[in-house]
Design a protein around this motif. Structure first.
Motif: not given
Length: 110
Positions: A1-8, A51-55, A58-61
């Motif tokens: 899982m990848e996070l973005s936007g967390f630091g703001f 935003w959290a991105r993960h699979q 096999g589906v990107d979520v």
């Protein structure tokens, strides 16, 4: 899982609100009663959009989570520090939400 936007986080100051005592005002045959209301101390709210991105299978979520943290007001505290205090409380907030969801699902399953 990848996070973005967390630091703001968006930091907002909220002024204190004084306690209000119960009061009644009568005019003719009408009496308006205003119940007592507890005051609120001065504080900051810090709003985060994460935003959290993960699979999954096999589906990107992508997940978008909006959370608000409350930080006690401290005179002269830099906003960067307030934002950091808010961010540090997010994991506990998410754990509490997860616990409540699990308890609700258990009640529904009974």
């Amino acid at each position: 899982m990848e996070l973005s936007g967390f630091g703001f986080g968006k930091v907002t100051f909220n002024s204190s609100v004084a306690d209000k005592e119960r009061s009644a005002v009568s005019e003719g045959m009408v009496t308006l009663v205003h119940e007592a209301v507890a005051g609120i101390p001065a504080h900051f709210t810090v709003d985060f959009s994460i935003w959290a991105r993960h699979q999954v299978h096999g589906v990107d979520v992508s997940q978008l989570v909006n959370l608000t943290a409350v930080v006690p007001a401290a005179i002269g505290e830099p906003y960067e520090r307030i934002e950091q205090q808010g961010a540090q409380s997010l994991a506990a907030i998410l754990r509490q939400i997860a616990d409540l969801m699990e308890a609700e699902l258990q009640r529904d399953g009974e």
